[in-house]
Scaffold this motif. Structure first.
Motif, PDB file in Angstrom:
ATOM      1  N   TYR B  40       0.810  -1.208   0.000  1.00  0.00           N
ATOM      2  CA  TYR B  40       0.000   0.000   0.000  1.00  0.00           C
ATOM      3  C   TYR B  40       0.850   1.268   0.000  1.00  0.00           C
ATOM      4  CZ  TYR B  40      -3.262   3.653   1.147  1.00  0.00           C
ATOM      5  OH  TYR B  40      -3.969   4.830   1.120  1.00  0.00           O
ATOM      6  N   PRO B  41       1.868   1.359   0.855  1.00  0.00           N
ATOM      7  CA  PRO B  41       2.707   2.574   0.794  1.00  0.00           C
ATOM      8  C   PRO B  41       3.373   2.755  -0.573  1.00  0.00           C
ATOM      9  CG  PRO B  41       3.064   1.427   2.854  1.00  0.00           C
ATOM     10  CD  PRO B  41       2.212   0.525   2.014  1.00  0.00           C
ATOM     11  N   TYR B  43       2.044   1.750  -3.353  1.00  0.00           N
ATOM     12  CA  TYR B  43       0.951   2.147  -4.244  1.00  0.00           C
ATOM     13  C   TYR B  43       0.670   3.644  -4.158  1.00  0.00           C
ATOM     14  CZ  TYR B  43      -3.995   2.775  -5.527  1.00  0.00           C
ATOM     15  OH  TYR B  43      -5.173   3.243  -6.038  1.00  0.00           O
ATOM     16  N   ILE B  44       0.554   4.166  -2.949  1.00  0.00           N
ATOM     17  CA  ILE B  44       0.265   5.605  -2.839  1.00  0.00           C
ATOM     18  C   ILE B  44       1.453   6.428  -3.344  1.00  0.00           C
ATOM     19  CG2 ILE B  44      -1.484   5.458  -1.039  1.00  0.00           C
ATOM     20  CD1 ILE B  44       0.629   6.153   1.006  1.00  0.00           C
TER      21      ILE B  44
END
Lengths: 157, 157
Positions: B40-41, B43-44
């Motif tokens: 997720y990190p 991805y952002i």
DNA sequence: AATTAATAAATCGTGTACAACTCAATTGTC
DNA sequence: GACAATTGAGTTGTACACGATTTATTAATT
């Protein structure tokens, strides 16, 4: 398959908001708990134990949504700092009973008071806690409902 | 000083809700992004770069609320996996420009589509996004407003 | 021009998170 | 009672997150 080449802004923003807010809250509690040398995960562990103790590692994990891979080292740190004891159960030698020390019991009210004092500095009067919490929990329930199986179904191209 | 020996349940619940929801959301995205081997990190980070690139590490950190201690290893992983390039700026050799690779540009729409498909599985129609986001941001603003100085003022006993 | 201050990234150390695995202990089944 | 399956905790490996420090570079000041 989605033909849209734009990410769903609101969902991304929602996730990012939770991610950011969680970090900020974490930070806030970490600062508040600095006098006691407790991190936020350590604090919620102590909260759970102050409410119910002793508990096995598994029971604690159920309360906090953490597995033994996270809890074991965390509990070892709490033990080393004198907050808890870890003792193998006699009934079932697979489990370890986690209990609060007299020191932790004595510190409890001071920790509560310190956290309350810090929370007093926030002015969150504007929000309707119950309604807000309900919404968050609704999102969590929805996220829990989605298993990996569903995701496998939505394979890439 | 607070005389109450009970923690403020609602605030603790609110923080814990954010903490738990953030983890669940994280998990959800992590599963969705598994085909691309993105966390997720990561991805952002890519989201930010797909929107604006190149960016220096500092600029990226401002967008994501992350410092170089977190970003540098994360970016090195993204670089190794072929998503980004990291090149020292000619104008100012202190900064490093982070840019998306042709591979990342080509993958962008697939990532968006995959995330959208997974988000489709959630039924979050019940919530009013804008009002919900506003509330979360209000809490974040409040948390930002409390500096360490305030907390030092509220010393223990 | 020389020195100092400020800035940008990287590095180091500590502490979560969690998947995957190991190992010992217990339970269920025959 | 033996043995496979299960369970509980611990271990290992990877990846954040962030404070604190370090190093290199640029900007500011005298």
């Amino acid at each position: 398959m989605s033909e849209n080449t734009t990410p769903r802004l609101l969902d991304n923003q929602l996730c990012f908001a939770f991610y950011s807010a969680s970090k900020k809250f974490n930070h806030f509690y970490q600062d508040a708990l600095k006098p006691f040398h407790l991190t936020y995960p350590q604090y919620i562990t102590m909260l759970a134990l102050w409410e119910t103790s002793p508990m096995t590692v598994r029971e604690l994990g159920d309360h906090l949504n953490l597995d033994s891979g996270t809890l074991t080292p965390l509990l070892k740190r709490l033990e080393k700092q004198g907050w808890i004891t870890r003792t193998r159960s006699d009934q079932d030698e697979r489990q370890v009973n986690v209990d609060v020390t007299p020191f932790a019991a004595a510190q409890r009210d001071e920790v509560y008071a310190r956290v309350n004092d810090c929370v007093d500095l926030l002015s969150l009067d504007g929000i309707d806690y119950n309604q807000f919490l309900d919404q968050i929990r609704e999102v969590m329930t929805e996220l829990d409902g989605i298993s990996n199986d569903h995701l496998i179904g939505a394979k890439m191209s």
